[in-house]
Design an enzyme around this catalytic site. Structure first.
Site, PDB file in Angstrom:
ATOM      1  N   ASP A  52     -89.031  71.510-151.121  1.00  0.00           N
ATOM      2  CA  ASP A  52     -89.664  71.134-149.755  1.00  0.00           C
ATOM      3  C   ASP A  52     -89.559  72.209-148.743  1.00  0.00           C
ATOM      4  OD1 ASP A  52     -87.125  70.975-149.304  1.00  0.00           O
ATOM      5  OD2 ASP A  52     -86.932  68.860-148.764  1.00  0.00           O
ATOM      6  N   ARG A 277     -87.850  66.031-142.872  1.00  0.00           N
ATOM      7  CA  ARG A 277     -89.312  65.916-143.705  1.00  0.00           C
ATOM      8  C   ARG A 277     -89.978  65.204-143.018  1.00  0.00           C
ATOM      9  NH1 ARG A 277     -88.636  66.368-149.126  1.00  0.00           N
ATOM     10  NH2 ARG A 277     -90.605  65.407-149.359  1.00  0.00           N
ATOM     11  N   TYR A 285     -78.845  66.589-149.230  1.00  0.00           N
ATOM     12  CA  TYR A 285     -78.054  67.211-150.641  1.00  0.00           C
ATOM     13  C   TYR A 285     -76.731  66.944-150.428  1.00  0.00           C
ATOM     14  CZ  TYR A 285     -82.289  69.975-151.128  1.00  0.00           C
ATOM     15  OH  TYR A 285     -83.424  70.575-151.400  1.00  0.00           O
ATOM     16  N   PRO A 370     -80.969  74.537-154.542  1.00  0.00           N
ATOM     17  CA  PRO A 370     -81.777  74.469-153.613  1.00  0.00           C
ATOM     18  C   PRO A 370     -81.356  74.600-151.889  1.00  0.00           C
ATOM     19  CG  PRO A 370     -81.385  72.373-154.913  1.00  0.00           C
ATOM     20  CD  PRO A 370     -80.446  73.326-154.974  1.00  0.00           C
TER      21      PRO A 370
END
Lengths: 664, 664
Positions: A52, A277, A285, A370
């Site tokens: 993302d 987001r 995470y 990530p």
């Protein structure tokens, strides 16, 4: 392996895997009109979850592809980040925030948007520019490489057996299977913009079919556990895994102050990374405590791949862990759109290509966690770096030697990122095995390299036939234009229309090299003479090479950026080669721009020459590669240097008039 | 008139005409979920040609609807204009340029884009928000109005007979019939972004069908020769026509320096207006010499409508005229995408509504020449002004008296524009009949009014129950917030996310009133007390009225904009009523913003309070109507004033707790 009873066909480029790397490479195939196929084993495209993060440089590339406005419209910009930790009284407090002093400026700042939407934007562009369709539910199950043909770039050394799965066997995208979306009891859905028809709905066939495809080039974009890479025997180096992380996209219900900011939180209960987001979602995470990272065998590969068995990991586990870490603040969610668990491994392939016929890109070439937000960016940029080179070579418009630069340019970057991620991860998970020395000394250097890359300041592409490094004398003259780095982004004023555009958008990624004439201030007669003189020589350079595409007049376009005030010069003051004429479309008005500021557009601040380190009166010439990286820089008179650059790369047209260009 | 043998149905709102006015009104029906139908006699939507100019205010409204980024992406900004005339030696020269000192700033500057694309953006939004479909190829052919029912807003006083045309009789959009697109021999097409499926392809039926529709409200958006207006006997005032103009969209082949700029050119051979457009097009306006403006009878109306017989007007005529005017520069074109001829008339309806049940909007209400670039803007803004009022009343959420404001707000503007156009046109065509005095004195005033309107500075909406004008004492306090004018646009920083957005976009046109709390600087305890005090009273105001839509919690939302630095206050420092909680979606993070500058976004310049003329510490409260116009302004303590404002407009909820709000 070839089973001759199956139907056989040929394609110039076969791309296995329609993720970010594969799609970005396919973008170039679409723009150049290359005969290409792209297959993916999943029956449906990614809709939710997965990667993302988009760094500034990726957005600049998207702008050159024409869809950055869609990212801006849907994504969330997250520039400022905060760090939370325990204070001396053991209380969780915000200890610092950073990012305010970034060099990034809107619209090219760190932005979050789900991978599925980005893929849709690329798909839409492929669809607009070509008839290439993503073939979904298609698995590669046999691969052979004929070494005898590897030197002959007109041959088809690669043979792949493809199986189109039927509906019973089809592999669904993870997001539609075990990983979500979570159905809520109250039926609430968080509206996702609808994906378009290209590739959706899934193209599941009733009957299985098998076919044999012969390809001149093969791109392995099939992810971290790349089947293609394994088949080709290209090894990965590095550790497979140490930690397992939980990851989820949820709509948070929390009074934690920074729940909508980019934040890292460390508490005695653990640590989490919070990422804002689109559509009120947040990405979480969470590193699992050591005891929980059960190593499970991977059924597909038959190896221990370090992934925690997903069936034992639930959103409830995640909720509880986050609640403990964010305490005393509340945390909960009712919408969990996607969740997963993965092992953090830092691995990189020893080489990204086999004989310049088979290439690894994206996760198939390198994997890291990530957390540093680079995975999708690296994948996109891998595909972007490779695609145009491959397209030019496949069409006979460029020398196959340019393919060497893919490995030379991308592998060192991949290694740097993997190393950076290894250090960051060990800090994040407080790995006691990591040496403190490494963390403190090397970390500083690699952190700077990473920051440079992240902001798009540097790509570190080394010298090659695509990158002519400058002598130190020349470096002084053109300080802001560095071969092997990006062309620094500015917003410019169009001479003919008086509207403004970003250089990224002007330098549209249509497949052409750009000869950027920084014409200086042509109000000075001597400078105008210099520009006219260049104009008289340029046609012989521009017409010297074969066009990669039928609708192109050649592989090189010019772009002129002058430093005069717009109202003291005219479009037609510039040599005609810099503003070419078409008998139907008239003059090309988008070729002449001014570097001056524009009062009605606060983003058009002027001083582009200053940024590029170029003399305001005398200007310069820069050759920009199709991927917007600087290839060559020199004076207006150095037509020999320009010609040498292109001669090493492009195929000369049989009818090319070599005219007055001296190449030696 | 009602012929009972045909199928009969009811709808709350019937819109006749799916042009800019009708679509913009339909946008509101979609957002509010009103039972509405929209019909158009043409079988296909406009694809090419027609109107093309968008002024800053219209773009601000588009931003509030969520599609201004699409306009920016496809349209051409044209802020600077030039004037060409003969100099003393009789040579055509650029005599001046203007526009550099405009107040407009990107992304809200004068932009050109074909009407068909704008309509598509609105259609896409209607489609995303509702199941309303545009019914094309449907002609209204009978209309009756039951005066007995006109006072009862739950009744259906309007009866319309609709005929759905079959393919033989269907009326094609002009652009696909006699006016183009011109097919070129060489088959070159200038790529137009594909229109989406909503309304396209045409919905031509095999069999004709007739139905009777009973409606509570009727909108006549059926253009300058409105059938509905004629049926309702609403007269137009003004001259029908004096001049005939030729208009075309071509791709110019010309060495005229300003062929890609907004330019007016006057020569002894005549005058033209040049307008830059998307896809390398230009729009040309050419007044025909007096001898050529043949008045032809209009077959449809049986009247002399002032239009030149199009069959005698060809692109070749236009080409020759422009060639003569631009001489000695070259001019030609091979692509002519659309052309037409029209009579310049300045007419305006004597009233825009009949008993607040039937309304005229757009060209049906006023017509003027396209030169001042306002036609489509007026139409869009008419529909935008009327739609939300009608939707609120149709759903019983607002008092029908608010419908009076449509005529009161829009008719004076229409009259002003028509008068301005009359003056400009007479200057443009050098009308000797026009008195010089009028041109010099009145012209100055009306020019200023027009400029104010064009830039969006003023809309001149008069006092009403929707516009509470300020006392002169209060005017001093809140100089930049004027009831009846727009809420001046600024880019703000989100407190929770630290990203930036334009106020237009934050004040999304979703149908709600916004109570904008300019909370001042809450680092001062006394100011924080004032905000908390307001917060304790606000729930009783917000919960006092019925919600127009089931998914709304009420017809009013709050938006808080403070003046503290973002890192010295927290989102949760504000009273909860200003950041409401939802048990699934959590807190509403898009409700609290800072007026401070943001260093990574050059458009976010800060100083919003200064622009709004509001004290940095003490702040103010403004009520913003659903169409982003200021309705009321006052101090944080003036909850009585706020309540009075809403009490005059909104329907009280039966369960409303009147609590501690005193209204007298």
């Amino acid at each position: 392996m070839t089973v001759t009873k199956y139907p056989e066909s040929e394609t110039d480029v076969l791309i296995i895997g329609a993720g970010p790397a594969g799609l970005m490479a396919a973008y170039w195939m679409a723009r150049y009109g290359v005969k290409a196929r792209i297959v993916d084993k999943c029956a449906e495209k990614v809709m939710l979850g997965h990667a993302d993060g988009l760094v500034p440089r990726t957005l600049e590339l998207f702008d050159s592809c024409g869809f950055n406005h869609r990212v801006r419209n849907e994504g969330v910009a997250a520039v400022i980040s905060t760090y939370w930790g325990l204070n001396e009284e053991g209380k969780l407090v915000r200890q610092e925030h950073s990012g305010e002093n970034t060099e990034s400026r809107m619209p090219f700042v760190h932005t979050l948007l789900g991978q599925g939407r980005l893929e849709q934007f690329i798909l839409d562009s492929i669809h607009e520019n070509s008839s290439i369709k993503i073939e979904r539910g298609v698995v590669a199950e046999g691969l052979s490489f004929n070494e005898l043909d590897q030197e002959d770039h007109s041959a088809y050394p690669i043979t792949v057996q493809l199986r189109t799965l039927n509906s019973e066997k089809s592999i669904n995208g993870e997001t539609h299977a075990q990983n979500g979306p979570i159905k809520l009891e109250n039926g609430i859905v968080n509206r996702q913009p609808s994906d378009e028809s290209n590739g959706v709905p899934s193209q599941i066939q009733k009957e299985e079919k098998i076919e044999i495809v012969k390809a001149r080039y093969l791109l392995a974009c099939d992810g971290a556990r790349s089947w293609t890479r394994t088949q080709m025997g290209l090894p990965m180096e590095g550790s497979s895994t140490e930690y397992v992380w939980g990851v989820a996209d949820v709509v948070p219900i929390s009074n934690f102050p920074d729940i909508r900011r980019l934040a890292m939180v460390e508490n005695s209960a653990g640590s989490i990374l919070i990422v804002p987001r689109e559509r009120n979602l947040m990405r979480l995470y969470v590193p699992m405590p050591k005891g929980q990272d059960t190593q499970t065998p991977d059924a597909e590969n038959g190896t221990t791949n370090g992934r925690r068995d997903k069936s034992t990991f639930t959103p409830d586990d995640l909720r509880k862990m986050v609640q403990a870490i964010l305490s005393p603040w509340d945390f909960d969610f009712k919408i969990c759109e996607w969740f997963s668990a993965y092992g953090v491994g830092q691995r990189v392939a020893s080489t990204l290509s086999r004989e310049n016929r088979v290439f690894l890109a994206g996760d198939a070439a390198h994997s890291h966690s990530p957390k540093i937000g680079m995975g999708m960016n690296m994948s996109l940029q891998d595909g972007f770096n490779l695609g145009w080179k491959l397209a030019l070579v496949a069409q006979g418009a460029a020398d196959p030697s340019i393919l060497n630069t893919y490995n030379a340019e991308r592998l060192p970057l991949a290694k740097m990122l993997v190393e950076y991620d290894r250090q960051i991860s060990s800090q994040f998970t407080k790995d006691e095995n990591a040496s403190e020395d490494i963390q403190k000394t090397d970390a500083r250097t690699i952190h700077q390299e990473f920051e440079d890359f992240y902001e798009g300041r540097k790509a570190f592409y080394p010298a090659s036939n695509l990158v002519h490094k400058l002598s130190s004398e020349k470096e002084q003259k053109f300080q802001g234009l560095v071969p092997g780095e990006k062309f620094p982004v500015r917003k410019l004023l169009n001479q003919a229309r008086l509207d403004t555009r970003w250089t990224t958008n002007i330098l549209e990624s249509d497949g052409r090299f750009r000869l950027v004439v920084l014409a200086g201030d042509i109000r000075f007669p001597m400078q105008k003479d210099r520009v006219d003189q260049l104009g008289s020589v340029l046609p012989s350079i521009l017409n010297r090479y074969v066009a990669p595409i039928s609708q192109f007049d050649g592989p090189i376009n010019t772009l002129t950026i002058h430093s005069s005030p717009w109202d003291e010069v005219e479009y037609h003051d510039f040599p005609e080669v810099l503003r070419p004429f078409d008998e139907v479309m008239g003059w090309a008005y988008d070729r002449i721009w001014s570097e001056r500021a524009c009062n009605y557009d606060s983003e058009c601040e002027g001083k582009a020459y200053e940024k590029w380190g170029v003399d305001l009166v005398r200007g310069a010439v820069a050759i920009i590669r199709p991927d917007q990286y600087v290839g060559w820089v020199g004076e207006l008179e150095d037509t020999v240097g320009m010609t040498k650059y292109f001669d090493q790369i492009l195929t000369k047209a049989p009818t090319a008039c070599n005219g007055n260009v001296e190449t030696d």
